[in-house]
Design an enzyme around this catalytic site. Sequence first.
Site, PDB file in Angstrom:
ATOM      1  CG  ASN A   9     -26.681  46.298   1.528  1.00  0.00           C
ATOM      2  OD1 ASN A   9     -26.427  45.116   1.318  1.00  0.00           O
ATOM      3  ND2 ASN A   9     -26.650  47.218   0.397  1.00  0.00           N
ATOM      4  CD1 TRP A  10     -24.162  43.728   7.499  1.00  0.00           C
ATOM      5  CD2 TRP A  10     -24.100  41.451   7.592  1.00  0.00           C
ATOM      6  NE1 TRP A  10     -24.515  43.499   8.759  1.00  0.00           N
ATOM      7  CE2 TRP A  10     -24.124  42.055   8.805  1.00  0.00           C
ATOM      8  CE3 TRP A  10     -23.932  40.002   7.330  1.00  0.00           C
ATOM      9  CZ2 TRP A  10     -24.486  41.087  10.151  1.00  0.00           C
ATOM     10  CZ3 TRP A  10     -24.104  39.347   8.648  1.00  0.00           C
ATOM     11  CH2 TRP A  10     -24.264  40.099   9.919  1.00  0.00           C
ATOM     12  CE  LYS A  11     -23.293  48.709   0.709  1.00  0.00           C
ATOM     13  NZ  LYS A  11     -22.610  49.772  -0.114  1.00  0.00           N
ATOM     14  CG  HIS A  93     -27.862  48.478  -3.399  1.00  0.00           C
ATOM     15  ND1 HIS A  93     -26.790  49.044  -3.877  1.00  0.00           N
ATOM     16  CD2 HIS A  93     -27.866  48.925  -2.143  1.00  0.00           C
ATOM     17  CE1 HIS A  93     -25.997  49.656  -2.860  1.00  0.00           C
ATOM     18  NE2 HIS A  93     -26.745  49.727  -1.664  1.00  0.00           N
ATOM     19  CD  GLU A  95     -22.990  48.841  -3.447  1.00  0.00           C
ATOM     20  OE1 GLU A  95     -23.218  47.540  -3.139  1.00  0.00           O
ATOM     21  OE2 GLU A  95     -22.635  49.919  -2.929  1.00  0.00           O
ATOM     22  CD  GLU A 165     -29.574  52.633  -0.352  1.00  0.00           C
ATOM     23  OE1 GLU A 165     -29.168  52.613   0.540  1.00  0.00           O
ATOM     24  OE2 GLU A 165     -29.229  51.920  -1.238  1.00  0.00           O
ATOM     25  N   GLY A 171     -21.492  55.073   0.434  1.00  0.00           N
ATOM     26  CA  GLY A 171     -20.353  54.715   0.758  1.00  0.00           C
ATOM     27  C   GLY A 171     -19.224  55.647   0.668  1.00  0.00           C
ATOM     28  CB  SER A 211     -22.612  58.338   4.521  1.00  0.00           C
ATOM     29  OG  SER A 211     -21.946  57.731   3.186  1.00  0.00           O
ATOM     30  N   GLY A 232     -25.237  50.930   5.211  1.00  0.00           N
ATOM     31  CA  GLY A 232     -24.073  49.909   4.632  1.00  0.00           C
ATOM     32  C   GLY A 232     -22.951  49.714   5.457  1.00  0.00           C
ATOM     33  N   GLY A 233     -21.994  50.540   5.541  1.00  0.00           N
ATOM     34  CA  GLY A 233     -20.756  50.288   6.140  1.00  0.00           C
ATOM     35  C   GLY A 233     -21.036  50.413   7.843  1.00  0.00           C
TER      36      GLY A 233
HETATM   37  C1  PEP Z   1     -26.120  51.065   1.129  1.00  0.00           C
HETATM   38  O1  PEP Z   1     -25.225  49.956   0.943  1.00  0.00           O
HETATM   39  O2  PEP Z   1     -27.251  50.849   0.724  1.00  0.00           O
HETATM   40  C2  PEP Z   1     -25.413  52.236   1.657  1.00  0.00           C
HETATM   41  C3  PEP Z   1     -26.278  53.118   1.894  1.00  0.00           C
HETATM   42  O3  PEP Z   1     -24.319  52.088   2.020  1.00  0.00           O
HETATM   43  P1  PEP Z   1     -23.363  53.399   3.007  1.00  0.00           P
HETATM   44  O4  PEP Z   1     -24.287  53.137   4.285  1.00  0.00           O
HETATM   45  O5  PEP Z   1     -22.321  52.635   3.481  1.00  0.00           O
HETATM   46  O6  PEP Z   1     -23.128  54.435   2.401  1.00  0.00           O
END
Ligand code: PEP
Length: 248
Positions: A9-11, A93, A95, A165, A171, A211, A232-233
């Site tokens: 997930n590049w956001k 999500h 966010e 999640e 993050g 993460s 994500g990251g």
């Molecule tokens: C996400 O954006 O769904 C996520 C899990 O981010 P991260 O891996 O950076 O925690």
Amino acid sequence: MGRKIAAGNWKMNLTLAEAESFISEFSTGDWPADVEVIFAVPFPYLISLNALAGNRITIAAQNCSDQTEGAFTGEVSAKMLDSASITTVIIGHSERRMYYHETHEILKAKVDQALAFGLTPVFCCGEPLEVREAGTHRHLVSQQIEDSLFHLDSEAFRRLIIAYEPVWAIGTGVTASPEQAQEMHAYIRGVVESKYGSFIAKHLPILYGGSVKANNAKMLFAQEDVDGGLVGGASLITSEFLQITNSF
Ligand code: PEP
């Protein structure tokens, strides 16, 4: 484990040029043929990245509207995504729930839109830290699933992917332990089983997100009820995400 899915997930990251060179480079990498790789990318990049991605990578949207079409400035509908040959969309999500106030009811409508236009929803659920600390995380997660998904018939429900999640792990660099992830995934499967039966529950892909990195993916994906990750990251770093796709 059923399907094996590594979803990025590049956001709201990367320019178009950076995104294109990422996908060009990544698509030359190696990962097992039975691992499904998904990148959820910003709307303006969907078409060009889809053309670049080839058939081993699915390019997905990060969101869609709860409406089909009309006077909704700035929105992008599932109908539009389908017309642009996009097959997969993240819905709910944390966010989006947090910053854009997406309620269970709105997410239900988004899921319906996605399914109506043949898209696969990657439906996210998970609890914030204070809910985990209060010990009511199971209740919240089952509520998220029941309120937004349990109106679906079996035929529709089996087209879903769920991502668990925990918000406290997104993050933050704090990952749920493999045991915590397994415990919640098994719980979610049980909630689904109570409504849709064991066959659908058993085959439902449930991804863990929060993460996930190259150095913890193997332990997480080794859990019986963890079918992969929503990342994500670490999905913004080619070598790191490639290692994650090789962690099953
Ligand atoms: C996400 O954006 O769904 C996520 C899990 O981010 P991260 O891996 O950076 O925690």
